[in-house]
Structures are given as C-alpha cells and as structure tokens.
Design an enzyme around this catalytic site. Structure first.
Site: not given
Length: 408
Positions: A219-220, A263
């Site tokens: 979780y950021a 990307d």
C-alpha cells in the site's frame, strides 16, 4: 480521449488524499499511422490491467501480444475457465459472492518476512524453500475502496494474523478474457513478484476463485505521482532530480534482472509514506534475456523512435522514457505533445522539441543526453546517477514529516 489517471491506491470517485484535478489532455490514438509504424499482428486493444480507467485517459497504443522470451510464466493458472460461480461485468466488492472453492497461490515461494516501513507491521510469508503460502480471501479484513478500474477494483486491506496493511486488487476474469489481456496479467504477476527494490511496489502473491483474481500488493499512501504533478503543475529541479534518481536506481535494478519496463510515465508511479517513488505497473514490462524485441507498446507521448519506426528495441527504450519523464516533471507536459498524433510521431522521429526559458542548463543537458534518436547514444543509467544536475539537486528529505525539497 483524455489522459489516464490510473490509480492503484486512490480512486477517482473517492477523494482519499486530495481533490482530483483535471490534467493535461492527450490526443486519442487508436492505432499508429500506417506510413510510420509497423502494424500490429493482432486487433486486440491494449487495455490497462491495474488501476482505474473511468477518468481522463492517456491512450495506450494497440500492440501485439508479447511472449516471455525463454520464460514460461508460473501464473498460467490465473485465468482458467470458471467452472462455477456467476460472472458479471459489474464491479463487486471482494466480500460479495465468496466462493468456498478458492484456488490460492503464492508467486513468491522463498520470501522472508517482510517488514513494512509504511505501517510498521510484518506480513508473514513463507521462508522455507518450496513452501507456499495458500492465501484466500478470509485471510484479509477488507477496508475502503481505493480505486475502481475497467477490470475490477482496489481495496485497502489488512492481513488478519499480522495486521499488515496492504492493497488488494480484485480483477474480474470475465472482463480480462473479454479484453484478451490474460497474457498481460500473467506477465505482470510473473515479473513483479520476483522484484525486490525500495522503489518498486512489492507484489507479495495472488490467489483466485471462479470469477476473480486477487493481487496482494504494498500500500502506497502517498498516492499517484501523476496527481501530485497535476496539483503542482510542474516540479522544481530538486523534486524532479530526486524522482529521476530514484527511478534510475529502480530501472538499473530491473535491467540487471533483464526486465524492460517499456511504459514509464507519471500514471505508473506511486509515492510511499516517506515520499519515495515506486514503480507500480508492470503490465507492459517484459523479461527478455535476448534483449531485442519488436513489440509496439507503451503510451504515445513516451514512445521512442525505434518503436514507432518498427525497429528492434532493447532496455534503452527505458532511457528515452526517463528523458521524457524528466522533461514532463520540469515543464508539466511531455516534450513531443501536439494537436495530432501524426505530428507527435513526426516530432518523435525527428527528436524535435523546445525548452521553456525557466528550465536550467544542467537539466537541459541531462534531458538532451537521454532523448537521442540512436539508442546507443543515450546516457546510460549509471551516467544519469552521476550527472551533475542529479548529484546537486537530489538530496533526500531528512525527516519523514518534512515535505520533499522543492515541493510546491
């Protein structure tokens, strides 16, 4: 079509950290001009797997289906045809329609206990060789939604035993199969689960049932870097250099593992609790021991000349993207952005762009050394880390509660 604000850890319809603001526009591109780009073999639209797509979107290029070179993914069982359960295209919460016959897997059989500096907890995962943690939905307490995407949703979650806070991505098999992107998910799981770096979002494992695939991720709490760029319009030299340094270190690690990201862009970068940058999306990455590929992928504004011209490419495509990203940090928009995608292609092929007067000479020097038409002439990642502009400006914050240097 508008630019994507793909959010791994903040929803577009739920304002978690700060209000969503409209960002720079992108020209819709359904496919590259036939006169300039080698046409893809398949007609499959390149869809994003992770993150929401119900917000302004930077359009992805149509692409061939890449195959891992000399690498057979271990996640082949992710999208086996469902034998039971009702499939629906309507997103549901992970607690709805729980299937008692869930199949669970761990893509990281030799992981040691992982301590989270963000939450101060430890996620218990197998340490012994060959031992696999059999995850299931009952192992987690599900919290608020963090994001809503085309293929499913992202939830804040807590592992019951360790109380470890994480992000749980719930992807619907029916939607993945309909879009023909099963290969992309398998590749993402196979690659990201084996990467260990402070600037790469950790994928702990996955499990699945008849209808859904679940990805267990770090979780950021800092959210998506793109939103921060929208909020600030542009970053100053100190903040830009710090992010470029962290990204260069992460890419240097990836390339040492023969992984090409392909990307790199603000939408695919997240911020940890200490403001550190984390690469969060490996949907277009590839493990390529042969180091030479021809697949067209990525985002229009970030495509290097060798890809739009249909030539062979290698890990040096990430050097080009790093230069484009550095420019966008400093200016607020990509260097080759124009009113039409044909003109954007032309400018990329000619490496034709201009600097605003407020961009420093040292920053110009770094960007110009990365945006070279010939991939072999681009500044290598070690050279990026040693560049005077990076060394001068990329000082780390001393305290957790202090804002990043140069934050606006």
């Amino acid at each position: 079509m508008e630019r994507a604000v793909k959010e791994n850890h903040k929803p577009s319809n739920v304002k978690v950290f700060h209000p969503m603001t409209e960002g720079p526009k992108r020209i819709p591109v359904s496919q590259p001009p036939s006169t300039q780009v080698r046409p893809p073999v398949t007609g499959v639209s390149a869809q994003r797997i992770l993150g929401p797509s119900n917000v302004p979107q930077r359009v992805m290029m149509q692409a061939q289906k890449p195959v891992l070179s000399n690498q057979k993914p271990t996640a082949q069982g992710l999208l086996r045809p469902a034998t039971h359960g009702h499939q629906t295209s309507k997103p549901q919460g992970p607690n709805e329609n729980r299937n008692p016959q869930q199949t669970s897997h761990s893509s990281t059989p030799n992981m040691e206990k992982k301590g989270s500096t963000d939450q101060g907890k430890t996620l218990a995962v197998p340490k012994e060789e060959g031992k696999k943690k059999q995850w299931c939905l009952e192992d987690f307490e599900i919290g608020r939604p963090l994001g809503k995407g085309k293929f499913g949703n992202v939830y804040l979650a807590r592992e019951r035993e360790s109380k470890f806070i994480l992000a749980l991505k719930v992807l619907f098999k029916s939607q993945l199969e309909k879009a023909g992107v099963e290969h992309q998910l398998r590749r993402e799981v196979e690659i990201q689960s084996h990467l260990r770096h402070p600037n790469i979002l950790r994928l702990y494992g996955y499990f699945h049932d008849a209808c859904r695939v679940y990805l267990i991720l770090d979780y950021a709490p800092g959210g998506e870097l793109f939103r921060e760029l929208q909020k600030c319009t542009r970053f100053d030299d100190q903040r830009s250099a710090l992010y470029i340094k962290q990204l260069a270190e992460a890419l240097l690690y990836c390339h040492s593992k023969k992984v090409i990201h392909r990307d790199i862009k603000p939408e695919n970068l997240l911020l940890g609790s200490n403001g550190e940058l984390k690469i969060a999306d490996f949907g277009w990455s590839v493990h390529a021991p042969s180091s030479r590929r021809t697949t067209l992928c990525g985002t229009l504004d970030y495509l290097p000349p060798e890809m739009i011209e249909g030539r062979m490419h290698d890990e040096k495509v990430d050097l080009w993207s790093l230069g484009v990203l550095c420019y966008e940090f400093l200016v607020g928009k990509p260097p080759f952005e124009t009113d039409t995608h044909q003109e954007t292609y032309r400018r990329i092929s000619k490496v034709e762009f201009q600097y605003p007067p407020y961009v420093s000479e040292e920053a110009k020097d770094l960007v110009s050394k990365l945006l070279k038409h010939n991939p072999n002439h681009r500044l290598p990642l070690k050279g990026v880390l040693e560049h005077p502009w990076i060394v001068k400006n990329s000082q780390q914050p001393k305290k957790k509660d202090e804002p990043l240097a140069g934050a606006q």
